[in-house]
Design a protein around this motif. Structure first.
Motif, PDB file in Angstrom:
ATOM      1  N   THR A  90       0.824  -1.213   0.000  1.00 57.21           N
ATOM      2  CA  THR A  90       0.000   0.000   0.000  1.00 57.21           C
ATOM      3  C   THR A  90       0.854   1.257   0.000  1.00 57.21           C
ATOM      4  OG1 THR A  90      -1.825  -1.120   1.130  1.00 57.21           O
ATOM      5  CG2 THR A  90      -1.789   1.284   1.224  1.00 57.21           C
ATOM      6  N   ILE A  91       1.803   1.341   0.918  1.00 54.72           N
ATOM      7  CA  ILE A  91       2.636   2.536   0.991  1.00 54.72           C
ATOM      8  C   ILE A  91       3.535   2.659  -0.242  1.00 54.72           C
ATOM      9  CG2 ILE A  91       4.493   1.428   2.302  1.00 54.72           C
ATOM     10  CD1 ILE A  91       3.245   5.037   2.737  1.00 54.72           C
ATOM     11  N   TYR A  92       4.002   1.522  -0.760  1.00 53.41           N
ATOM     12  CA  TYR A  92       4.862   1.555  -1.947  1.00 53.41           C
ATOM     13  C   TYR A  92       4.133   2.205  -3.120  1.00 53.41           C
ATOM     14  CZ  TYR A  92       7.872   0.045  -5.793  1.00 53.41           C
ATOM     15  OH  TYR A  92       8.682   0.032  -6.906  1.00 53.41           O
ATOM     16  N   PHE A  93       2.886   1.789  -3.363  1.00 54.81           N
ATOM     17  CA  PHE A  93       2.175   2.312  -4.536  1.00 54.81           C
ATOM     18  C   PHE A  93       1.541   3.674  -4.294  1.00 54.81           C
ATOM     19  CE2 PHE A  93       2.747  -2.015  -6.020  1.00 54.81           C
ATOM     20  CZ  PHE A  93       3.125  -1.768  -7.332  1.00 54.81           C
ATOM     21  N   LYS A  94       1.331   4.044  -3.049  1.00 57.78           N
ATOM     22  CA  LYS A  94       0.930   5.431  -2.793  1.00 57.78           C
ATOM     23  C   LYS A  94       2.058   6.374  -3.207  1.00 57.78           C
ATOM     24  CE  LYS A  94      -2.378   4.635   0.961  1.00 57.78           C
ATOM     25  NZ  LYS A  94      -3.555   4.942   0.142  1.00 57.78           N
ATOM     26  N   VAL A  95       3.270   5.961  -2.935  1.00 57.82           N
ATOM     27  CA  VAL A  95       4.436   6.756  -3.345  1.00 57.82           C
ATOM     28  C   VAL A  95       4.632   6.679  -4.860  1.00 57.82           C
ATOM     29  CG1 VAL A  95       6.951   6.973  -3.175  1.00 57.82           C
ATOM     30  CG2 VAL A  95       5.600   6.517  -1.125  1.00 57.82           C
ATOM     31  N   PHE A 202       9.006  -6.075  -6.975  1.00 56.43           N
ATOM     32  CA  PHE A 202       7.847  -6.966  -6.939  1.00 56.43           C
ATOM     33  C   PHE A 202       8.137  -8.276  -6.208  1.00 56.43           C
ATOM     34  CE2 PHE A 202       6.513  -4.026 -10.219  1.00 56.43           C
ATOM     35  CZ  PHE A 202       5.171  -3.850  -9.900  1.00 56.43           C
ATOM     36  N   ARG A 203       9.361  -8.457  -5.773  1.00 60.20           N
ATOM     37  CA  ARG A 203       9.655  -9.573  -4.868  1.00 60.20           C
ATOM     38  C   ARG A 203       9.089  -9.298  -3.477  1.00 60.20           C
ATOM     39  NH1 ARG A 203      16.032 -10.454  -5.150  1.00 60.20           N
ATOM     40  NH2 ARG A 203      15.459 -11.979  -3.535  1.00 60.20           N
ATOM     41  N   TYR A 204       8.800  -8.010  -3.202  1.00 62.62           N
ATOM     42  CA  TYR A 204       8.369  -7.613  -1.861  1.00 62.62           C
ATOM     43  C   TYR A 204       6.981  -6.980  -1.832  1.00 62.62           C
ATOM     44  CZ  TYR A 204      13.439  -7.964  -1.336  1.00 62.62           C
ATOM     45  OH  TYR A 204      14.744  -8.409  -1.364  1.00 62.62           O
ATOM     46  N   VAL A 205       6.455  -6.557  -2.987  1.00 65.81           N
ATOM     47  CA  VAL A 205       5.151  -5.896  -3.024  1.00 65.81           C
ATOM     48  C   VAL A 205       4.271  -6.506  -4.110  1.00 65.81           C
ATOM     49  CG1 VAL A 205       6.129  -3.719  -2.187  1.00 65.81           C
ATOM     50  CG2 VAL A 205       5.892  -4.082  -4.660  1.00 65.81           C
ATOM     51  N   SER A 206       2.966  -6.267  -3.993  1.00 71.61           N
ATOM     52  CA  SER A 206       2.000  -6.703  -5.000  1.00 71.61           C
ATOM     53  C   SER A 206       1.387  -5.478  -5.653  1.00 71.61           C
ATOM     54  CB  SER A 206       0.897  -7.546  -4.344  1.00 71.61           C
ATOM     55  OG  SER A 206       1.452  -8.676  -3.704  1.00 71.61           O
ATOM     56  N   TRP A 207       1.090  -5.583  -6.939  1.00 62.81           N
ATOM     57  CA  TRP A 207       0.596  -4.440  -7.719  1.00 62.81           C
ATOM     58  C   TRP A 207      -0.689  -3.864  -7.147  1.00 62.81           C
ATOM     59  CZ3 TRP A 207       2.307  -1.349 -11.533  1.00 62.81           C
ATOM     60  CH2 TRP A 207       1.357  -0.539 -12.184  1.00 62.81           C
ATOM     61  N   GLN A 208      -0.768  -2.534  -7.116  1.00 59.46           N
ATOM     62  CA  GLN A 208      -1.987  -1.834  -6.715  1.00 59.46           C
ATOM     63  C   GLN A 208      -2.203  -0.632  -7.617  1.00 59.46           C
ATOM     64  OE1 GLN A 208      -2.110  -0.723  -2.578  1.00 59.46           O
ATOM     65  NE2 GLN A 208      -1.921  -2.829  -1.815  1.00 59.46           N
TER      66      GLN A 208
END
Length: 427
Positions: A90-95, A202-208
């Motif tokens: 969530t925070i990754y893709f907000k940024v 993407f090893r650590y996050v999922s697409w949003q």
């Protein structure tokens, strides 16, 4: 080295490993400029060299604008999530989405700036082709890998991209007419690193998809950091831009030759703040202050050594690196600039490490905006009359001012915390 690591707890081992990785990257940041900058100065000649350096000063502003302070606030958020073992997506893709929007807006602003000022419109291709650096830096996600404390991955990819850029320069640039290739190759290096690191994230996050709900507080803190960082980059870039407006590309070339050496010295401090920031953010107040005392002593030692090297060996270094006699003729100005190396480390220790770790965003904003206003006023007063000397004087006094204000807020934070503790004890 392994024997020393065994004495540390897991958190301290992570800091030590990240610091080691960052030192390797900074080693490249030292070595490659000493190869690239003299090569460009000799091959492109002073005027074209000054032009491509001026474009890089402008890109530094654009990078700060698209960052929007996330390299500070998001690192802290990711670090907290890491300690709680929560999801980063969530925070990754907000940024990510916020920076994507800023990327378009900043490019539009750059186009307006370049095409409305004849001085820049004449060589518009250099500035617009350089924007690939900004795109690549936006995709890089260095803030994310710093937050999860996986700096070794970032170091490896950055190292490859820098070597790629260097090879392209030496293979394809052979005369002043090839100057247009410099921003192209620079952008290729940044884009290469950005695409690779974006894929690895993407090893650590999922697409949003974009979702900006419940983020007012985060963006508000980021905005304060954004203004601070933009001010900081503006202070750095304005010296070259103001000098270019009043003195021309050739003089910017001389200043860039000096500035790159100062920047190399400045980068000595970056691994300290990057490695310790996630760690320090999680620690209580007293541990933060204790760590700062140790780091301040080390920073002061590094700064003194860097200053003495430039003061005593500056002329020798310039004669080895650069061919143009105009650069060597102004070597005394480099020695004066060496004084600023001592100030830089101490101010960075507060603005890049302690203030963000303590969430003193407002104080940080005051320091950097004050420095920017002071730098601009002094620059516009001195540069039209003194040229390059005016820029050097402006640089030194701006860095000194930042140290003085940072010290004021650092000791002010100690007094404030002491008063809060006394009130709590009374209750």
């Amino acid at each position: 080295m392994k024997r020393h690591l065994k004495r540390l707890d897991d958190e301290q081992k992570t800091v030590a490993k990240n610091y080691s990785a960052l030192m390797i990257l900074q080693g490249l940041n030292y070595v490659l400029p000493f190869v690239i900058i003299p090569f460009l100065e000799r091959t492109l000649e002073l005027e074209r060299f000054g032009l491509v350096m001026l474009a890089q000063y402008l890109m530094a502003l654009c990078i700060a604008a698209t960052d929007f302070g996330f390299s500070t606030t998001a690192v802290r958020e990711i670090s907290v999530l890491k300690s709680k073992r929560e999801d980063y997506s969530t925070i990754y893709f907000k940024v990510f989405w916020a920076r994507a929007i800023l990327l378009v807006l900043v490019f539009a602003a750059l186009c307006v700036f370049v095409f409305t000022i004849p001085r820049f419109a004449k060589e518009w291709e250099v500035y617009l082709l350089s924007y690939g650096m900004v795109v690549g830096q936006t995709m890089l996600g260095d803030w994310f890998f710093q937050g999860i404390e996986r700096m070794r991955i970032l170091t490896a990819v950055n190292a490859v991209s820098k070597i790629l850029f260097t090879l392209l320069l030496f293979l394809f640039i052979s005369s002043p007419s090839d100057y247009i290739l410099v921003p192209i190759f620079n952008s290729i290096g940044y884009l290469f690193a950005g695409v690779i690191m974006f894929g690895l994230s993407f090893r650590y996050v999922s697409w949003q998809w974009p979702n900006f709900r419940n983020t007012n507080g985060f963006y508000r803190d980021s905005f304060q950091i954004f203004i601070s960082d933009l001010s900081s980059q503006f202070t750095y870039a304005a010296n070259g831009v103001v000098l270019g407006l009043f003195a021309g590309d050739s003089v910017v070339g001389i200043f860039s030759a000096f500035d790159k050496l100062i920047l190399a010295a400045r980068k000595m401090y970056i691994p300290i703040s990057q490695a310790f920031y996630p760690y320090l953010s999680r620690k209580p107040y007293q541990e933060k202050r204790s760590m700062m005392k140790k780091l301040a002593l080390g920073t002061l030692t590094i700064g003194t050594i860097g200053m003495l090297i430039l003061v005593f060996f500056g002329s020798f270094i310039l004669n080895i690196l650069y061919a143009d006699p105009a650069i060597a003729a102004n070597d005394y100005l480099l020695k004066w600039m060496g004084i600023s190396v001592l100030f830089v480390g101490l101010s960075l220790l507060f603005t890049n490490l302690y203030a963000p770790a303590r969430k003193l965003f407002h104080q940080r904003l005051k320091i950097l905006t004050s420095a920017t206003v002071f730098n601009l006023i002094l620059g516009f007063l001195l540069v039209p009359k003194l040229g390059l000397t005016g820029t050097i004087v402006t640089t030194i006094f701006t860095e000194l001012l930042m140290v003085i204000i940072a010290a004021y807020y650092y000791w002010g934070d100690a007094s404030s915390n002491s008063e809060e503790n006394q009130q709590l004890n009374k209750r």
